[in-house]
Scaffold this motif. Sequence first.
Motif, PDB file in Angstrom:
ATOM      1  N   ALA A  87       0.832  -1.208   0.000  1.00  0.00           N
ATOM      2  CA  ALA A  87       0.000   0.000   0.000  1.00  0.00           C
ATOM      3  C   ALA A  87       0.867   1.258   0.000  1.00  0.00           C
ATOM      4  CB  ALA A  87      -0.936  -0.010   1.203  1.00  0.00           C
ATOM      5  N   LEU A  88       1.923   1.250   0.789  1.00  0.00           N
ATOM      6  CA  LEU A  88       2.827   2.403   0.826  1.00  0.00           C
ATOM      7  C   LEU A  88       3.532   2.581  -0.514  1.00  0.00           C
ATOM      8  CD1 LEU A  88       4.268   1.723   4.365  1.00  0.00           C
ATOM      9  CD2 LEU A  88       3.211   3.885   3.700  1.00  0.00           C
ATOM     10  N   VAL A  89       4.085   1.501  -1.053  1.00  0.00           N
ATOM     11  CA  VAL A  89       4.814   1.574  -2.315  1.00  0.00           C
ATOM     12  C   VAL A  89       3.893   2.000  -3.455  1.00  0.00           C
ATOM     13  CG1 VAL A  89       6.057   0.207  -4.033  1.00  0.00           C
ATOM     14  CG2 VAL A  89       6.581  -0.079  -1.605  1.00  0.00           C
ATOM     15  N   ASP A  90       2.689   1.432  -3.504  1.00  0.00           N
ATOM     16  CA  ASP A  90       1.754   1.778  -4.569  1.00  0.00           C
ATOM     17  C   ASP A  90       1.306   3.235  -4.481  1.00  0.00           C
ATOM     18  OD1 ASP A  90       1.985  -0.818  -5.369  1.00  0.00           O
ATOM     19  OD2 ASP A  90      -0.059  -1.427  -4.845  1.00  0.00           O
ATOM     20  N   ALA A  91       1.368   3.817  -3.285  1.00  0.00           N
ATOM     21  CA  ALA A  91       1.012   5.227  -3.102  1.00  0.00           C
ATOM     22  C   ALA A  91       2.183   6.158  -3.380  1.00  0.00           C
ATOM     23  CB  ALA A  91       0.486   5.440  -1.682  1.00  0.00           C
ATOM     24  N   GLY A  92       3.317   5.596  -3.798  1.00  0.00           N
ATOM     25  CA  GLY A  92       4.464   6.422  -4.148  1.00  0.00           C
ATOM     26  C   GLY A  92       5.391   6.752  -2.998  1.00  0.00           C
ATOM     27  N   ILE A  93       5.216   6.071  -1.863  1.00  0.00           N
ATOM     28  CA  ILE A  93       6.095   6.307  -0.719  1.00  0.00           C
ATOM     29  C   ILE A  93       7.406   5.556  -0.927  1.00  0.00           C
ATOM     30  CG2 ILE A  93       6.377   6.145   1.778  1.00  0.00           C
ATOM     31  CD1 ILE A  93       4.201   8.107   0.829  1.00  0.00           C
ATOM     32  N   LYS A  94       8.509   6.272  -0.856  1.00  0.00           N
ATOM     33  CA  LYS A  94       9.832   5.699  -1.084  1.00  0.00           C
ATOM     34  C   LYS A  94      10.558   5.396   0.219  1.00  0.00           C
ATOM     35  CE  LYS A  94      12.833   4.636  -4.371  1.00  0.00           C
ATOM     36  NZ  LYS A  94      12.502   3.682  -5.448  1.00  0.00           N
ATOM     37  N   ALA A  95      10.234   6.117   1.284  1.00  0.00           N
ATOM     38  CA  ALA A  95      10.951   5.945   2.552  1.00  0.00           C
ATOM     39  C   ALA A  95      10.064   6.359   3.714  1.00  0.00           C
ATOM     40  CB  ALA A  95      12.235   6.771   2.554  1.00  0.00           C
ATOM     41  N   VAL A  96      10.264   5.679   4.831  1.00  0.00           N
ATOM     42  CA  VAL A  96       9.631   6.056   6.097  1.00  0.00           C
ATOM     43  C   VAL A  96      10.749   6.216   7.116  1.00  0.00           C
ATOM     44  CG1 VAL A  96       8.013   5.431   7.906  1.00  0.00           C
ATOM     45  CG2 VAL A  96       7.546   4.748   5.534  1.00  0.00           C
ATOM     46  N   PHE A  97      10.773   7.370   7.780  1.00  0.00           N
ATOM     47  CA  PHE A  97      11.735   7.630   8.848  1.00  0.00           C
ATOM     48  C   PHE A  97      10.980   7.589  10.168  1.00  0.00           C
ATOM     49  CE2 PHE A  97      13.776   9.214   5.153  1.00  0.00           C
ATOM     50  CZ  PHE A  97      15.141   9.146   5.388  1.00  0.00           C
ATOM     51  N   ALA A  98      11.488   6.801  11.110  1.00  0.00           N
ATOM     52  CA  ALA A  98      10.824   6.649  12.399  1.00  0.00           C
ATOM     53  C   ALA A  98      11.855   6.210  13.437  1.00  0.00           C
ATOM     54  CB  ALA A  98       9.700   5.620  12.302  1.00  0.00           C
ATOM     55  N   PRO A  99      11.573   6.448  14.737  1.00  0.00           N
ATOM     56  CA  PRO A  99      12.492   5.982  15.774  1.00  0.00           C
ATOM     57  C   PRO A  99      12.569   4.462  15.886  1.00  0.00           C
ATOM     58  CG  PRO A  99      11.144   7.791  16.582  1.00  0.00           C
ATOM     59  CD  PRO A  99      10.548   7.359  15.275  1.00  0.00           C
ATOM     60  N   SER A 100      11.512   3.756  15.466  1.00  0.00           N
ATOM     61  CA  SER A 100      11.534   2.292  15.506  1.00  0.00           C
ATOM     62  C   SER A 100      10.446   1.749  14.592  1.00  0.00           C
ATOM     63  CB  SER A 100      11.337   1.764  16.936  1.00  0.00           C
ATOM     64  OG  SER A 100      10.095   2.199  17.470  1.00  0.00           O
ATOM     65  N   PHE A 101      10.631   0.473  14.193  1.00  0.00           N
ATOM     66  CA  PHE A 101       9.712  -0.186  13.273  1.00  0.00           C
ATOM     67  C   PHE A 101       9.364  -1.581  13.783  1.00  0.00           C
ATOM     68  CE2 PHE A 101      12.041   2.767  10.607  1.00  0.00           C
ATOM     69  CZ  PHE A 101      11.075   3.277   9.747  1.00  0.00           C
ATOM     70  N   GLY A 102       8.225  -2.092  13.335  1.00  0.00           N
ATOM     71  CA  GLY A 102       7.959  -3.511  13.507  1.00  0.00           C
ATOM     72  C   GLY A 102       8.982  -4.303  12.711  1.00  0.00           C
ATOM     73  N   ASP A 103       9.553  -5.352  13.304  1.00  0.00           N
ATOM     74  CA  ASP A 103      10.646  -6.084  12.662  1.00  0.00           C
ATOM     75  C   ASP A 103      10.248  -6.681  11.315  1.00  0.00           C
ATOM     76  OD1 ASP A 103      12.365  -5.499  14.728  1.00  0.00           O
ATOM     77  OD2 ASP A 103      12.045  -7.401  15.773  1.00  0.00           O
ATOM     78  N   ILE A 104       9.117  -7.365  11.270  1.00  0.00           N
ATOM     79  CA  ILE A 104       8.705  -8.020  10.028  1.00  0.00           C
ATOM     80  C   ILE A 104       8.369  -6.977   8.978  1.00  0.00           C
ATOM     81  CG2 ILE A 104       6.994  -9.535   8.958  1.00  0.00           C
ATOM     82  CD1 ILE A 104       6.807 -11.022  11.608  1.00  0.00           C
ATOM     83  N   ALA A 106       9.711  -4.045   8.599  1.00  0.00           N
ATOM     84  CA  ALA A 106      10.955  -3.476   8.081  1.00  0.00           C
ATOM     85  C   ALA A 106      11.593  -4.400   7.050  1.00  0.00           C
ATOM     86  CB  ALA A 106      11.924  -3.184   9.223  1.00  0.00           C
ATOM     87  N   GLY A 107      11.607  -5.716   7.336  1.00  0.00           N
ATOM     88  CA  GLY A 107      12.156  -6.673   6.384  1.00  0.00           C
ATOM     89  C   GLY A 107      11.354  -6.707   5.091  1.00  0.00           C
ATOM     90  N   ASN A 108      10.036  -6.682   5.201  1.00  0.00           N
ATOM     91  CA  ASN A 108       9.186  -6.649   4.015  1.00  0.00           C
ATOM     92  C   ASN A 108       9.407  -5.371   3.212  1.00  0.00           C
ATOM     93  OD1 ASN A 108       7.938  -9.131   4.513  1.00  0.00           O
ATOM     94  ND2 ASN A 108       6.236  -8.224   5.639  1.00  0.00           N
ATOM     95  N   ALA A 109       9.617  -4.264   3.914  1.00  0.00           N
ATOM     96  CA  ALA A 109       9.834  -2.980   3.247  1.00  0.00           C
ATOM     97  C   ALA A 109      11.063  -3.048   2.346  1.00  0.00           C
ATOM     98  CB  ALA A 109       9.985  -1.864   4.285  1.00  0.00           C
TER      99      ALA A 109
END
Length: 203
Positions: A87-104, A106-109
């Motif tokens: 959903a993020l990629v299809d919406a044109g999002i190239k990067a997400v900056f955050a203090p932390s991510f869900g592990d799975i 992040a790997g999928n990203a």
Amino acid sequence: MPGWSRHDGHAIAFPLHNVDTDQLIPSRFMSTPRGQGYARFLLHDLRKDASGEDHPHFPLNRHRHASILIAGRNFGSGSSREAAVYALVDAGIKAVFAPSFGDIFAGNAVNNGLLPARVSDDDFNLLIRCLGDGAELSMIALDRGQFSIGNVQVPFALDPSWRKKLINGWDDIDLTMQHLVDIENHKTKLKQTAPWSRPAADV
């Protein structure tokens, strides 16, 4: 998947914490074929009101051209659904900056060309202040691990193997194939030193 080492795009603040994968794409939309695209489902229940109309003040509705999100802690937590990344990629999002991510998440990203860049809490707060309610032209230097908004520059953390995969456009198989010589040498050595460890037909 094409690789990349630099991205210039507009960044927006999305400072919500604990945005999980069910918020990124509610499960009721996941029966839609991937080929039809998932952009319209991204953050659906946050972006739209009860009648299905867009909330005019929601960041992604105000700035539809944005390709970089500055998000809160624990982004992409919850279930392992890869569709959240789609959903993020299809919406044109190239990067997400955050203090932390869900592990799975992040790997999928990374496997889909999306950068999950970790920043410190202080730098997160700095970026949120810089952006306010606007969309600012920004630059990501993936090879240097640096993010810039105007004169403000902050470092971001990323696993070295993930950085390599994004720059080269590799998936896990591509990454493994870079070690093919070592793998074949190990197989040959194993046949010689421990033939009992392999099936008889393979010795």
